[in-house]
Design an enzyme around this catalytic site. Structure first.
Site, PDB file in Angstrom:
ATOM      1  N   ARG A   1      13.379  10.600  12.942  1.00 21.07           N
ATOM      2  CA  ARG A   1      13.844  10.549  14.348  1.00 21.07           C
ATOM      3  C   ARG A   1      13.929   9.129  14.899  1.00 21.07           C
ATOM      4  NH1 ARG A   1       9.132  10.511  17.734  1.00 21.07           N
ATOM      5  NH2 ARG A   1       7.336  10.847  16.391  1.00 21.07           N
TER       6      ARG A   1
ATOM      7  N   CYS B   1     -10.384  -0.169  14.154  1.00 16.21           N
ATOM      8  CA  CYS B   1     -10.344  -1.364  15.021  1.00 16.21           C
ATOM      9  C   CYS B   1     -11.723  -1.746  15.556  1.00 16.21           C
ATOM     10  CB  CYS B   1      -9.374  -1.148  16.181  1.00 16.21           C
ATOM     11  SG  CYS B   1      -9.518   0.472  16.949  1.00 16.21           S
TER      12      CYS B   1
ATOM     13  N   PRO C   1      -0.743  14.391  41.370  1.00 17.52           N
ATOM     14  CA  PRO C   1      -1.852  14.833  40.520  1.00 17.52           C
ATOM     15  C   PRO C   1      -1.692  14.240  39.119  1.00 17.52           C
ATOM     16  CG  PRO C   1      -0.285  16.632  40.875  1.00 17.52           C
ATOM     17  CD  PRO C   1       0.167  15.489  41.732  1.00 17.52           C
TER      18      PRO C   1
ATOM     19  N   HIS D   1     -10.658  -4.130  22.912  1.00 13.87           N
ATOM     20  CA  HIS D   1     -11.881  -3.342  22.831  1.00 13.87           C
ATOM     21  C   HIS D   1     -13.091  -4.233  23.124  1.00 13.87           C
ATOM     22  CE1 HIS D   1      -9.582  -0.084  21.409  1.00 13.87           C
ATOM     23  NE2 HIS D   1      -9.974   0.006  20.162  1.00 13.87           N
TER      24      HIS D   1
END
Length: 340
Positions: A39, A129, A181, A241
């Site tokens: 795709r 990671c 929302p 991170h």
């Protein structure tokens, strides 16, 4: 003398970062191909100032290609990485699929570079990671004082969940200002203005797979004797991170020697001023290669304890850069065979 390089999963966040990193580090590329699922075939990605048209992974023939850097998702790597390796290509895989297989090396170049020589199956795994940035910081300390136990809490960016995770944080944050929302699709709960103490699925003992990965991968890369207790938390940060790490050692810890070891270590940058702002935060490490260590201090609650804060760009050192450094090692150790 250049190499023929395939980047698999080239349209994802890590795939794009790999292409960027290969170009920035002037990896010796003769020919490069971007591969992805059917795709994504025909889409365009950048390699330096060139534009590459994405080819179909499923029909691609790896014969004659030297190295393939994979980050397409575990199920896809499971099928196509062995196929590429069988065609003679050296595979560096970013997914978790091969990491714990005994005959696949799990490599962080600053920590266990020689492990690449054990790639009998021509597959080398890139660690998780959050594991990578931690073991880069632990290695010099382990060499000095021998680590027994690590307790780590992570604060992991949404980029770890790919582009869709980043999009979800963005749309929930934007929506909160206009009263929409939150749409919850990528994470278990709302991520905007929130922290979620679950990354990956739960296991029988109550830990998550991400927490398990940090423990078993650290032992495989650094030392099988190290005990690791991890709590992994997703936080509303786009990239980068962070980890709070507490380490217990065999030998008594000298803070000055620890600082010196970290200062001299490959891949570590020590930024540790004991003053307001004298540390590195995730937003400051984006686009940087190092594991940044700050807040280094003795832990007085255990014998031979040390605590620190560690941040790193999870798309770079946590994924793309580490994979490219492994590819560089395979050249340094002459594992790609003789060349055209």
């Amino acid at each position: 003398m250049g190499y023929r390089v395939a980047v698999v999963g080239a349209t994802g966040a890590v795939g794009r970062e790999i292409l960027k990193t290969l170009h920035e580090r002037e990896f010796p590329v003769d020919e490069i191909v971007a591969l992805a699922s059917p795709r994504s075939t025909g889409r365009e990605v950048s390699f330096g100032d060139r534009t590459l048209k994405v080819a179909n992974l499923e029909t691609f023939d790896f014969s004659g290609w030297d190295v393939a850097l994979f980050s397409p998702g575990g199920a896809i790597s499971a099928v196509h990485a062995p196929r590429a390796a069988k065609a003679g290509c050296m595979v560096i895989d970013n997914t978790s699929h091969f990491r714990m297989e005994p005959d696949v090396p799990l490599v962080v170049p600053e920590v266990n570079p020689n492990a690449v020589k054990d790639a009998k199956r021509r597959i080398i795994a890139n660690p998780n990671c959050s594991t990578i940035q931690m073991v880069v910081a632990l290695k010099p300390l382990h060499d000095l004082f021998t680590i027994r136990r690590v307790v780590v809490s992570t604060y992991q960016a949404v980029a770890g969940a790919g582009k869709d995770g980043m999009d979800e944080l963005f749309s929930q944050t934007k929506g909160s200002f206009v009263g929409d929302p939150p749409k919850i699709e990528q994470f278990q709960k709302q991520i905007a203005f929130n922290c979620i103490p679950q990354i990956d699925r739960f296991m029988d003992d109550g830990s998550t797979r991400e927490e398990w990965k940090m423990a078993v991968e650290t032992r495989k890369i650094l030392d099988p004797e190290i005990a690791v207790q991890a709590t992994c938390v997703r936080v509303p940060v786009f990239i980068g991170h962070s980890e709070s790490v507490v380490v217990e050692f065999e030998e008594s810890v000298d803070l000055e020697r620890a600082r010196e070891g970290l200062r001299e270590a490959d891949g570590v940058v020590l930024v540790d001023q004991r003053e307001d702002g004298g540390y590195v935060t995730p937003i400051e490490c984006v686009g940087e290669d190092a594991s940044y260590v700050s807040r280094l201090r003795i832990d007085p609650t255990v014998p031979n304890g040390l605590a620190f804060w560690c941040v790193s760009d999870n798309l770079r050192k946590g994924a793309a850069l580490n994979a490219v450094q492994i590819a560089e090692l395979t050249i340094a150790f002459d594992l790609l065979g003789k060349h055209h």
